[in-house]
Design an enzyme around this catalytic site. Sequence first.
Site, mmCIF file in Angstrom:
data_model
loop_
_atom_site.group_PDB
_atom_site.id
_atom_site.type_symbol
_atom_site.label_atom_id
_atom_site.label_comp_id
_atom_site.label_asym_id
_atom_site.label_seq_id
_atom_site.Cartn_x
_atom_site.Cartn_y
_atom_site.Cartn_z
ATOM 1 N N HIS A 189 25.705 3.086 -12.205
ATOM 2 C CA HIS A 189 26.935 2.701 -11.499
ATOM 3 C C HIS A 189 28.171 3.176 -12.260
ATOM 4 O O HIS A 189 29.004 3.902 -11.710
ATOM 5 C CB HIS A 189 26.948 1.192 -11.336
ATOM 6 C CG HIS A 189 28.151 0.643 -10.646
ATOM 7 N ND1 HIS A 189 28.471 0.979 -9.347
ATOM 8 C CD2 HIS A 189 29.119 -0.216 -11.065
ATOM 9 C CE1 HIS A 189 29.580 0.347 -8.993
ATOM 10 N NE2 HIS A 189 29.989 -0.370 -10.025
ATOM 11 N N HIS A 230 27.853 -4.938 -16.024
ATOM 12 C CA HIS A 230 28.801 -3.875 -16.340
ATOM 13 C C HIS A 230 30.212 -4.461 -16.427
ATOM 14 O O HIS A 230 30.409 -5.650 -16.203
ATOM 15 C CB HIS A 230 28.735 -2.733 -15.325
ATOM 16 C CG HIS A 230 29.063 -3.134 -13.918
ATOM 17 N ND1 HIS A 230 28.215 -3.864 -13.112
ATOM 18 C CD2 HIS A 230 30.174 -2.914 -13.153
ATOM 19 C CE1 HIS A 230 28.774 -4.066 -11.933
ATOM 20 N NE2 HIS A 230 29.961 -3.499 -11.926
ATOM 21 N N HIS A 238 27.602 3.053 -5.349
ATOM 22 C CA HIS A 238 26.688 2.052 -4.816
ATOM 23 C C HIS A 238 25.661 2.761 -3.941
ATOM 24 O O HIS A 238 25.983 3.768 -3.288
ATOM 25 C CB HIS A 238 27.427 1.013 -3.957
ATOM 26 C CG HIS A 238 28.387 0.163 -4.717
ATOM 27 N ND1 HIS A 238 28.038 -1.015 -5.321
ATOM 28 C CD2 HIS A 238 29.718 0.334 -4.962
ATOM 29 C CE1 HIS A 238 29.107 -1.554 -5.901
ATOM 30 N NE2 HIS A 238 30.134 -0.746 -5.699
ATOM 31 N N HIS A 276 26.138 -9.628 -3.144
ATOM 32 C CA HIS A 276 27.177 -8.597 -3.281
ATOM 33 C C HIS A 276 27.279 -7.758 -2.008
ATOM 34 O O HIS A 276 27.077 -6.536 -2.006
ATOM 35 C CB HIS A 276 26.877 -7.700 -4.483
ATOM 36 C CG HIS A 276 28.061 -6.875 -4.927
ATOM 37 N ND1 HIS A 276 28.429 -5.715 -4.291
ATOM 38 C CD2 HIS A 276 28.938 -7.040 -5.928
ATOM 39 C CE1 HIS A 276 29.484 -5.204 -4.896
ATOM 40 N NE2 HIS A 276 29.817 -6.002 -5.901
#
Length: 914
Positions: free
Chosen positions: A188, A86, A474, A496
Amino acid sequence: MANKRSHAALNTPAPDDDDPIDPSDELIFIALGGGNEVGRSCHILQYKGKTVMLDAGIHPAYDGLAALPFYDEFDLSTVDVLLITHFHMDHAASLPYVLAKTNFAGRVYMTHPTKAIYKHLMQDSVRVQNTHVSTSASTSTTSGTDGYVNQLFNETDILTTLPLIQTISFNTTHVHNGIRFTPYPAGHVLGACMYVVSIAGLNILFTGDYSRENDRHLIPASVPRGVKIDCLITESTFGISTHVPRLERETALMKSITSILLRGGRALLPVFAIGRAQELLLILEDYWTRHEEFRKFPIYYASSLARKCMVVYQTYIDSMNSSIRAKFQSGATSTTTSADGATSTGASGPWDFTYIRSLKSLDRFDDVGGCVMLASPGMLQNGVSRSLLERWAPDPRNGVVITGYSVEGTMAKTIMLEPDVIPAVMTANRGGGGGGGQQGGMLTGKKPGAAGADGEKVMIPRRCTVQEFSFAAHVDGSENREFIEEVAAPVVVLVHGEKHNMGRLKSRLLSLQKMKVFSPANCEVLRIPYRQDKIARVVGRLAKEVDLAGLVLPSPAASVAVVEGGVVVGEGGGGGDGMRGRGDDGAGEAKKLRTAEGQLISGVLVQNDFKLSLMAPEDLKEFAGLTTTTILCRQRITLAAAGVELIRWALEGTFGGVGVVPEADEIEMKEEGQNGGDSMVREEGKGSRVVMDVMGGAVRLTHHSTTGEVEMEWEGNVTNDSIADAVMAVLLSVESSPAAVRQSSKMGSHSHSHSHSHGHKSGLRRESVEEGVYDPFGDEEMVEGEKSNGDTNGDGAVEDGLEARLKGKRHPLADVSAEEKLSRVFMFLEAQFGEDAITPIARPRPTTSQNGTDGEAPDEISLQKSEAAELKRLHDMGIPVPGIEIQVDRSVARVWLEGLEVECGNKTLGDRVR
């Protein structure tokens, strides 16, 4: 290193830890960024010689080269494919640097909405960097820098590299250089996707940042259907923390904002320019529509970049959920109001707001009375959001509402600790203009951390309230765990996430005892062995010859038997490298499959992008796009003294039976001359040319008795070439080897006349023939009737008589019975394992038809008939017993004589038997 686990269905036990692993069977994972941290996401996957790079972001808490992933730790020229999930800065902002400043030469893919927003985002980022270095340049006389050290790339780099990015759509599969990948919605932000990457049958799912929450405009992420995932790489941003239910969060958010407004304050919501900001705009618009009493308070969206990207949101309606699509199709009218009070009426789309005003810069902002301000950047490092924070922080009526995830080291993370003072970064020009992008427009003023006149940092008191309501897109700990369990991958790699959060999630997953979990740090090399079965499709005319439903594999751990030159030499599958296709689209060796009836189907194994197909050579062009070429090899040697029977006797001693081709007794031969283009035609009469086949025709020999020339001919391949080398070695030694001399020179008693020896090459040899006592094998006399074959006056007649004597004589090893062959096999095995360990197998090898179908036991009479037929078939082939059983300690190996196939569950014993 990860424990070894079988590939895909996990239907075989894991091998021993000391079992060697082929490096090509290891999946290598390297986190160049995003390992035990949030920011600069960049991951490397390597498997079977293919390299995939996932994301290329920067770290929002650092500047310049320090913000980049550790690109200098990996050779980017080896990357085949770079997949961007993204457009957020921590996932895509270093892409222009990779394409313009490194030796990267692969392909880049992202979704259509991602590329559309990425362009505006990167251009705005460059403008922010230029503004930052321009204001920093004024201090270069004291800092010793030129003011441009932080600029990683410029707008030219962005525009020149933009055509290198290829766009793809959700749920479509693409292939590049043997790598298959499919993007799925990640929920997301607009265009965000998760990738399923397939290399040589190994399926890897990379989630990127994903959300499973049903929000107001995006499609939530779901597990890809119909795909067995072997390795899952997932984010761990929130660790095991659990979000408050969505409705409660919206209620609490609006209560916090309205309380600030009712006490006469201003509500600052720092947001990313693109992403969660659009979701918050929908929430505020809906609340203002339902509560008329708050319409007197304006809502501002301070980001010129967001206005540009809003066109992208209006374009890609089909990438959003059903609620947005329904509102778009309804086509209602609405009235919109700009910041200067102007109104306009037109068609209402899902992104046409009535109560939200777009603010290009703070120059046009009339800071009087309460209002709601959504400003970028979300980390409060600089830009419009930081300028307004410094302006509004001293007033206790104002409030800051944090709605997204805050990275360690940023002001957004610091202010949640409610410090008494904050450092001034943007205060010098409060009223200055400047847009706000993802980084926020850097207003002219002092650089971050600028010092006052006395050399100390300027600090601003913080009296405003600070509250946090997580609307970050998230997954929380519970959603992430449920997703991981639903995917059911045997290996999970966490990325992440801050080290503490990641560690807690790792412990929670390990407690499930269903998977291996890894959380590698940056630049740590993770090697995960994957032993995968080799599966080949039977296509073309071969598919018509075999009933695949009744296919019986050569061994429980094998997919097919590897056959070279018609002899079984190994087995494929079972994690080994038995099936050896050559090249990405080249043909492999000959392969054979055994059907339920015991029939062997042979063909050519072709590998194309890790896909294996077994086909007849005639089908190569149609099914593989390949053309076949046969190399016919010839070699000539002249043997002046050795006759054809001596040559045959020597060959039989090495290769066993040597066949004579009877059709070649009378032939007309043509030889093309090379000198001057002349051609020579030579006719040979009956008996002057003898053709022999060695090893079933692998090598063909032609002996010319008139010249003594021996011509070898064979079809070039690895097996035949080695046989031809052995034949040539025999021919070179046939005239001088002790065995050949002994056989050709043995004589009996004789008498002779010296007058007969004149003019002959070998008087001794001629005389012995005349007297009828010469026997080249030394075991019988020449009969009287054969004396007439000799000629006392000519050499040729003598030689013809000698050859006549040799005809019909065979080497002792030429015709060995099946029982003798079996006896020799027993002798070798007994010498290795002992007499007591060797037992013949009386019953034939069971097949599918003998085992019964549909779980029913076969009829005893039918079974006996089937076994009797199989024993007769083997006997007709010269195989006296079906096989041999070898027992060493508690391990048993079976050798099936047809094809010399070895079955053994103990690898060590099996290797010894082979």
